[in-house]
Motif scaffolding. Structure first.
Motif, PDB file in Angstrom:
ATOM      1  N   HIS A  91       0.830  -1.210   0.000  1.00  0.00           N
ATOM      2  CA  HIS A  91       0.000   0.000   0.000  1.00  0.00           C
ATOM      3  C   HIS A  91       0.863   1.256   0.000  1.00  0.00           C
ATOM      4  O   HIS A  91       0.578   2.233  -0.687  1.00  0.00           O
ATOM      5  N   SER A  92       1.907   1.261   0.796  1.00  0.00           N
ATOM      6  CA  SER A  92       2.904   2.318   0.765  1.00  0.00           C
ATOM      7  C   SER A  92       4.155   1.804   1.470  1.00  0.00           C
ATOM      8  O   SER A  92       4.130   0.736   2.084  1.00  0.00           O
TER       9      SER A  92
ATOM     10  N   ASP B 163      13.792  -1.360  -5.610  1.00  0.00           N
ATOM     11  CA  ASP B 163      12.802  -2.271  -6.202  1.00  0.00           C
ATOM     12  C   ASP B 163      11.417  -2.125  -5.593  1.00  0.00           C
ATOM     13  O   ASP B 163      10.456  -2.746  -6.070  1.00  0.00           O
ATOM     14  N   ALA B 164      11.273  -1.377  -4.509  1.00  0.00           N
ATOM     15  CA  ALA B 164       9.970  -1.229  -3.861  1.00  0.00           C
ATOM     16  C   ALA B 164       9.049  -0.386  -4.735  1.00  0.00           C
ATOM     17  O   ALA B 164       9.426   0.702  -5.170  1.00  0.00           O
ATOM     18  N   VAL B 165       7.864  -0.915  -4.998  1.00  0.00           N
ATOM     19  CA  VAL B 165       6.870  -0.215  -5.819  1.00  0.00           C
ATOM     20  C   VAL B 165       5.499  -0.426  -5.190  1.00  0.00           C
ATOM     21  O   VAL B 165       5.127  -1.569  -4.885  1.00  0.00           O
ATOM     22  N   ILE B 166       4.775   0.662  -5.015  1.00  0.00           N
ATOM     23  CA  ILE B 166       3.414   0.541  -4.495  1.00  0.00           C
ATOM     24  C   ILE B 166       2.603  -0.360  -5.426  1.00  0.00           C
ATOM     25  O   ILE B 166       2.675  -0.226  -6.643  1.00  0.00           O
ATOM     26  N   GLY B 167       1.877  -1.285  -4.826  1.00  0.00           N
ATOM     27  CA  GLY B 167       1.061  -2.216  -5.601  1.00  0.00           C
ATOM     28  C   GLY B 167       1.725  -3.563  -5.825  1.00  0.00           C
ATOM     29  O   GLY B 167       1.058  -4.510  -6.241  1.00  0.00           O
ATOM     30  N   MET B 168       3.026  -3.692  -5.572  1.00  0.00           N
ATOM     31  CA  MET B 168       3.713  -4.966  -5.815  1.00  0.00           C
ATOM     32  C   MET B 168       3.127  -6.057  -4.922  1.00  0.00           C
ATOM     33  O   MET B 168       2.687  -5.806  -3.809  1.00  0.00           O
ATOM     34  N   ARG B 169       3.108  -7.268  -5.459  1.00  0.00           N
ATOM     35  CA  ARG B 169       2.547  -8.403  -4.730  1.00  0.00           C
ATOM     36  C   ARG B 169       3.584  -8.952  -3.757  1.00  0.00           C
ATOM     37  O   ARG B 169       4.772  -9.081  -4.082  1.00  0.00           O
TER      38      ARG B 169
ATOM     39  N   PHE C 135      16.849   0.046   4.726  1.00  0.00           N
ATOM     40  CA  PHE C 135      15.948  -1.089   4.557  1.00  0.00           C
ATOM     41  C   PHE C 135      14.523  -0.569   4.346  1.00  0.00           C
ATOM     42  O   PHE C 135      14.222   0.585   4.657  1.00  0.00           O
ATOM     43  N   VAL C 136      13.688  -1.446   3.801  1.00  0.00           N
ATOM     44  CA  VAL C 136      12.337  -1.047   3.418  1.00  0.00           C
ATOM     45  C   VAL C 136      11.336  -1.494   4.481  1.00  0.00           C
ATOM     46  O   VAL C 136      11.372  -2.643   4.938  1.00  0.00           O
ATOM     47  N   VAL C 137      10.465  -0.579   4.897  1.00  0.00           N
ATOM     48  CA  VAL C 137       9.322  -0.899   5.753  1.00  0.00           C
ATOM     49  C   VAL C 137       8.070  -0.533   4.967  1.00  0.00           C
ATOM     50  O   VAL C 137       8.017   0.524   4.336  1.00  0.00           O
ATOM     51  N   GLY C 138       7.102  -1.449   4.987  1.00  0.00           N
ATOM     52  CA  GLY C 138       5.918  -1.212   4.169  1.00  0.00           C
ATOM     53  C   GLY C 138       4.621  -1.435   4.916  1.00  0.00           C
ATOM     54  O   GLY C 138       4.586  -2.099   5.961  1.00  0.00           O
ATOM     55  N   LEU C 139       3.572  -0.853   4.372  1.00  0.00           N
ATOM     56  CA  LEU C 139       2.205  -1.156   4.793  1.00  0.00           C
ATOM     57  C   LEU C 139       1.634  -2.097   3.739  1.00  0.00           C
ATOM     58  O   LEU C 139       1.597  -1.753   2.558  1.00  0.00           O
ATOM     59  N   VAL C 140       1.224  -3.274   4.199  1.00  0.00           N
ATOM     60  CA  VAL C 140       0.761  -4.311   3.281  1.00  0.00           C
ATOM     61  C   VAL C 140      -0.738  -4.496   3.453  1.00  0.00           C
ATOM     62  O   VAL C 140      -1.207  -4.789   4.562  1.00  0.00           O
ATOM     63  N   ASP C 141      -1.475  -4.306   2.379  1.00  0.00           N
ATOM     64  CA  ASP C 141      -2.904  -4.626   2.409  1.00  0.00           C
ATOM     65  C   ASP C 141      -3.047  -6.116   2.128  1.00  0.00           C
ATOM     66  O   ASP C 141      -2.773  -6.577   1.008  1.00  0.00           O
ATOM     67  N   LEU C 142      -3.459  -6.860   3.160  1.00  0.00           N
ATOM     68  CA  LEU C 142      -3.632  -8.304   2.975  1.00  0.00           C
ATOM     69  C   LEU C 142      -4.774  -8.559   1.990  1.00  0.00           C
ATOM     70  O   LEU C 142      -5.676  -7.718   1.828  1.00  0.00           O
ATOM     71  N   ASP C 143      -4.741  -9.710   1.358  1.00  0.00           N
ATOM     72  CA  ASP C 143      -5.823 -10.047   0.421  1.00  0.00           C
ATOM     73  C   ASP C 143      -7.154 -10.199   1.155  1.00  0.00           C
ATOM     74  O   ASP C 143      -8.217 -10.082   0.543  1.00  0.00           O
TER      75      ASP C 143
END
Ligand code: ZN
Lengths: 387, 140
Positions: free
Chosen positions: B69-70, B113-119, B88-96
């Motif tokens: 998500h971001s 390589d971090a891109v919003i929307g990546m699976r 390092f990358v920290v993300g907000l993940v929208d679970l399925d």
């Protein structure tokens, strides 16, 4: 009919670097200056509000000052605590529960700790001592700056907002700091300077982040009748509102919308104004993104168009919405929490006492505080006339 | 348990409502709460549904899949071991599973390589006898 409420006095402690002053000394200094500004003795002040990092901070302060107020507010919800205090004091004075309230804050944030840029979050006890919601974030290595950065990143993704646009906020704020002899940083900067400063948490650079300073501030709120006796130019509270959306950033419902979208319109409605009526805006600029998203939420720019709005130069003196005319938290003063300084500068503008940063003929000034990680928001509308 | 390299100050005390989550994570399962009343999921675990307020919650095993998500790239953190791990990358993940958002480290995603929307897919990292952390990495 409810009583009208005015600001009778404002005071700033020494700053931005005061290695010889403790936090309580800064608070007492600001309090004394605000009381003197209001032509009041401390005995006339029957209410006290303050926020700090420990417990019972307002009680400690009352004792230190030799006050025995019958009205206290220790709401401590981050940097916007003071807008919450003002809202509560405003209502209590309107209702007659209390006549005169001092809102006080001060901290030797710089001298006590130095600049950490909100990048050390664990604190003493670590995750086991963290509030439950935060215990899910801390082990990821997320920092305070990182939380704001994730929100900014999402805004960029959704609306095409650019780092250059965010940087222009820092540039315009620094111009105002150049006019403030007590600002922490005063030399002009360019968009390239901001983009060339090191990244702290993408997309936020060092110069997208507020400074860490020492400082203190106090304001005295009272009835219209008592304010007239002080002999200072009258500044009315016309409207106020406060709210929140989340504690930890994972629970923010929409990273591109803050509680300001509720508090802004609510305060404006009470004040009988629209965004176009605002002569100067004092906005909690913890980070450039905080300014951008709240400009949209309060209706100064449509949602998603904050980037072009700020890049147009709107925030400059002489621009569409002169913002953070004292140099803001980005360049002037940020002693841990800044919400009270916003209201002080708003009052100085409406009194015509803002010196080289005066907005000519300012009649309506808005202060908007942000606390936590875009968590808690408070909007206050001041005017030279009552609503 | 052998030393996991996670300092004790980063290991949360297991609060009662989170016991099922951590027990699952130690087995390599992503256990989250679902609310039969409104049909939505949430994370972190709670006594009542943050969406509708119902206290009648059930535990499910999530797919462990989600979308970014971001995110941010942490480049400064004064606390060990993060101090040595930056960037390092920290993300907000929208679970399925609808309604649930997860904050996590993405240790196998390079900053560029971090891109919003990546699976993304969950992985599990034991931190103590009682706690395992859930990270996310590319779902390849
Ligand atoms: Zn529900």
């Amino acid at each position: 009919m409810t009583r009208r409420v005015c600001v009778a006095g404002v005071g700033l402690a020494d700053g931005p670097k005061t290695p010889d002053l403790s936090a309580l000394m800064l608070q007492a200094q600001a309090f004394g200056r605000a009381a003197a500004d209001a032509n009041m003795t401390k005995q006339e002040i029957d209410g006290l509000a303050s926020a700090g990092y420990g417990g019972m901070h307002e009680v400690q302060l009352a004792e230190y000052l030799g006050l025995t107020p019958h009205w206290l507010d220790s709401t401590s919800c981050g940097g916007s605590s003071f807008e919450f205090h003002l809202l509560h004091a405003y209502r209590a004075i309107q209702a007659g529960d209390v006549d005169t309230v001092a809102i006080v804050y001060g901290n030797n944030e710089f001298s006590a700790a130095g600049r950490s840029l909100g990048t050390g979050r664990a604190g003493g006890g670590g995750a086991a001592a963290m509030p439950y919601p935060m215990s899910w974030e801390l082990p990821t290595g997320l920092t305070l700056v990182g939380a704001y950065a994730m929100a900014a990143q999402r805004h960029m993704h959704q609306y095409g907002t650019t780092s250059e646009q965010l940087a222009s906020i820092s540039v315009q704020t620094r111009e105002h700091a150049g006019r403030n002899p007590n600002a922490m940083y005063r030399d002009p900067i360019t968009v390239d300077d901001v983009l060339g400063s090191r990244l702290v948490a993408d997309p936020l650079h060092k110069l997208d982040c507020c400074v860490v300073s020492d400082g203190g501030c106090a304001i005295v709120l009272t009835t219209e009748e008592r304010a007239k006796e002080s002999g200072r130019p009258l500044v009315y509270v016309r409207g106020a509102a406060a709210g929140m959306t989340h504690h930890s950033i994972q629970a923010m419902p929409d990273l591109t919308v803050t509680a300001g979208a509720v508090t802004g319109p609510k305060a404006f409605t009470e004040a009988g104004i629209s965004p176009a009526d605002v002569d100067t805006f004092q906005m909690y600029d913890s980070f450039t993104y905080t300014v951008l998203v709240c400009l949209e939420d309060l209706g100064f720019a449509p949602k998603g168009e904050g980037g072009p709005f700020v890049a147009s130069g709107a925030l400059r003196l002489g621009g569409a919405l002169p913002t953070n005319t004292d140099g803001g938290g980005l360049s002037a003063t940020h002693p841990g929490m800044r919400g009270l300084f916003l209201m002080c500068e708003a009052v100085r503008q409406l009194r015509g006492e803002a010196g080289d940063s005066q907005v000519d003929g300012a009649e309506i000034a808005v202060a908007h505080g942000s606390g936590g990680w875009l968590s808690t928001m408070g909007t206050v509308v001041f005017g030279t006339e009552p609503a | 348990m052998s030393d996991t390299g996670v300092p004790s100050y980063l290991i949360p005390r297991v609060s009662p409502e989170a016991a099922e989550f951590f027990a699952g994570a130690l087995r390599g399962e992503l256990r989250i709460q679902r609310c039969p009343n409104c049909g939505l999921h949430h994370h972190y675990p709670r006594l009542a549904c943050p969406h509708c307020g119902s206290e009648r919650l059930e535990w499910i095993t999530a797919t462990g899949l989600g979308s970014l998500h971001s995110f941010t790239v942490i480049r400064q953190n004064g606390i060990p071991p993060f101090k040595e791990q930056v960037p390092f990358v920290v993300g907000l993940v929208d679970l399925d599973e609808p309604g649930a958002r997860f904050i996590a480290q993405l240790p196998t995603v390079a900053p560029e390589d971090a891109v919003i929307g990546m699976r993304l897919r969950a992985t599990y990292r034991p931190a103590s006898d009682e706690v395992a952390f859930v990270d996310f990495g590319p779902d390849a």
